[in-house]
Design a protein around this motif. Sequence first.
Motif, mmCIF file in Angstrom:
data_model
loop_
_atom_site.group_PDB
_atom_site.id
_atom_site.type_symbol
_atom_site.label_atom_id
_atom_site.label_comp_id
_atom_site.label_asym_id
_atom_site.label_seq_id
_atom_site.Cartn_x
_atom_site.Cartn_y
_atom_site.Cartn_z
ATOM 1 N N ILE A 101 5.204 -6.394 -38.536
ATOM 2 C CA ILE A 101 5.512 -6.049 -39.937
ATOM 3 C C ILE A 101 4.245 -6.059 -40.779
ATOM 4 C CG2 ILE A 101 6.699 -6.844 -42.023
ATOM 5 C CD1 ILE A 101 8.905 -7.928 -40.209
ATOM 6 N N ILE A 102 3.438 -7.114 -40.613
ATOM 7 C CA ILE A 102 2.215 -7.243 -41.400
ATOM 8 C C ILE A 102 1.217 -6.137 -41.051
ATOM 9 C CG2 ILE A 102 0.211 -8.706 -41.875
ATOM 10 C CD1 ILE A 102 2.835 -9.692 -43.135
ATOM 11 N N MET A 103 1.049 -5.864 -39.763
ATOM 12 C CA MET A 103 0.065 -4.872 -39.362
ATOM 13 C C MET A 103 0.485 -3.455 -39.754
ATOM 14 S SD MET A 103 -2.208 -6.807 -38.410
ATOM 15 C CE MET A 103 -3.349 -5.462 -38.109
ATOM 16 N N GLU A 104 1.769 -3.167 -39.686
ATOM 17 C CA GLU A 104 2.218 -1.848 -40.122
ATOM 18 C C GLU A 104 2.003 -1.692 -41.629
ATOM 19 O OE1 GLU A 104 6.012 1.143 -39.585
ATOM 20 O OE2 GLU A 104 6.438 -0.974 -39.981
ATOM 21 N N GLY A 105 2.314 -2.750 -42.381
ATOM 22 C CA GLY A 105 2.098 -2.708 -43.819
ATOM 23 C C GLY A 105 0.628 -2.537 -44.162
ATOM 24 N N LEU A 106 -0.246 -3.232 -43.437
ATOM 25 C CA LEU A 106 -1.686 -3.120 -43.666
ATOM 26 C C LEU A 106 -2.172 -1.696 -43.384
ATOM 27 C CD1 LEU A 106 -4.335 -4.691 -44.313
ATOM 28 C CD2 LEU A 106 -4.579 -5.049 -41.854
ATOM 29 N N THR A 107 -1.654 -1.099 -42.330
ATOM 30 C CA THR A 107 -2.035 0.278 -41.976
ATOM 31 C C THR A 107 -1.642 1.250 -43.079
ATOM 32 O OG1 THR A 107 -1.815 -0.154 -39.597
ATOM 33 C CG2 THR A 107 -1.701 2.149 -40.317
ATOM 34 N N GLN A 108 -0.394 1.158 -43.533
ATOM 35 C CA GLN A 108 0.112 2.095 -44.523
ATOM 36 C C GLN A 108 -0.517 1.866 -45.901
ATOM 37 O OE1 GLN A 108 2.366 4.669 -43.905
ATOM 38 N NE2 GLN A 108 2.151 4.114 -41.759
ATOM 39 N N CYS A 109 -0.764 0.622 -46.241
ATOM 40 C CA CYS A 109 -1.232 0.286 -47.586
ATOM 41 C C CYS A 109 -2.747 0.348 -47.724
ATOM 42 C CB CYS A 109 -0.729 -1.115 -47.962
ATOM 43 S SG CYS A 109 -1.167 -1.647 -49.631
ATOM 44 N N VAL A 110 -3.474 0.011 -46.661
ATOM 45 C CA VAL A 110 -4.932 -0.143 -46.760
ATOM 46 C C VAL A 110 -5.701 0.918 -45.962
ATOM 47 C CG1 VAL A 110 -6.872 -1.691 -46.267
ATOM 48 C CG2 VAL A 110 -4.748 -2.615 -47.204
ATOM 49 N N LEU A 111 -5.257 1.195 -44.732
ATOM 50 C CA LEU A 111 -6.039 2.083 -43.861
ATOM 51 C C LEU A 111 -5.885 3.552 -44.230
ATOM 52 C CD1 LEU A 111 -7.860 2.537 -41.409
ATOM 53 C CD2 LEU A 111 -5.790 2.535 -39.976
ATOM 54 N N LEU A 112 -4.656 3.995 -44.445
ATOM 55 C CA LEU A 112 -4.424 5.416 -44.679
ATOM 56 C C LEU A 112 -4.889 5.830 -46.074
ATOM 57 C CD1 LEU A 112 -0.953 5.956 -42.981
ATOM 58 C CD2 LEU A 112 -3.253 6.221 -42.027
ATOM 59 N N CYS A 113 -5.355 7.057 -46.183
ATOM 60 C CA CYS A 113 -5.958 7.560 -47.415
ATOM 61 C C CYS A 113 -5.103 8.669 -48.008
ATOM 62 C CB CYS A 113 -7.362 8.079 -47.124
ATOM 63 S SG CYS A 113 -8.241 8.782 -48.540
ATOM 64 N N GLY A 114 -4.981 8.667 -49.321
ATOM 65 C CA GLY A 114 -4.237 9.729 -49.992
ATOM 66 C C GLY A 114 -2.744 9.620 -49.735
ATOM 67 N N GLY A 115 -2.067 10.753 -49.691
ATOM 68 C CA GLY A 115 -0.625 10.762 -49.495
ATOM 69 C C GLY A 115 0.120 10.557 -50.792
ATOM 70 N N ASP A 116 1.422 10.460 -50.684
ATOM 71 C CA ASP A 116 2.276 10.293 -51.854
ATOM 72 C C ASP A 116 2.057 8.912 -52.482
ATOM 73 O OD1 ASP A 116 5.245 9.249 -52.806
ATOM 74 O OD2 ASP A 116 4.843 11.330 -53.357
#
Length: 301
Positions: A101-116
């Motif tokens: 849960i934490i790692m998926e959240g970190l990926t979506q919130c911190v790693l990925l750029c732009g998006g909606d």
Amino acid sequence: MSQTCEKSVPATTAGPGHDIMQLVAFAEKQQLVHDAGQNGMILNAKQCDNPPFLKLIDRPDKTIDESDDEFCKESKKGRTALYQELSKELLERSLYKMKDIIMEGLTQCVLLCGGDEKLKQRWCEYFLKNLNYIIPIAPKNWINRFSLHRTSQLPTQELACPSDDSMFCLKQSELFALMEPIYSAEFTIKKADTKITQKIYHSGSNPSPLQSLLTELYAMEVSGIVVVFVRTQGDLTNLKAAIRNLALYNKKVDAVDIRVQRGVFTRLEPVIEYIEGEKSLWKLVSCVEKPIIRPIKVKWA
């Protein structure tokens, strides 16, 4: 000597120093209620002003589609390094069942750029809510000794985070410190023999809601009489969601004490009027059936 000054101001009347944007927002909320009434509807959680950390947050049903624009390509190396640094820290702390849960959240919130942006907001809320279970943003042994300030405002920080530890402030939070590198993270590119340095989470190209969400989360977790330090109108605007959480939604809070640093403000009345306008909005659009607003006092710091 501290001077306490309280005064009620009609929510629809602009007094001296009243923020005109406040009246625009108020008019928009009135239209929302009018439209709902005309259509025979009752405001629900999707229409009213529901703070993100009031209840459990479900995993968003969509993931972020990363942008392939030039900024995201150029900042990828810096984002990846920051992500790896945070991953190492969080994996050491995460409970076994919460690692995914934490790692998926970190990926979506911190790693990925732009998006909606709205989708990223929901992912960051989901990430912080779960991370708060592992690293609480507000310690439980500081009851009645909490303060809040705009974390980028150094003059008020000296008041909110005293060296004698008489109050606990957001900057002292371990969770805040863990996320702090995100606010200042930069990357450098070379164009035509010129080095250009930019923020990884640039407000225009890749904004991050983490800093404002941390402030809102903190306001939902503290307790007792909470002291809020402000110096400018910008501080009030920046902290208005947190003040709302303290006064309306956080049942552990007994009262809110807003202390104004002298300088930009020469009178307390503009601050009082602003708070009174906000209180009127809370009553109008809150998701609480019978909203009870904790006592709010405004005085000089």
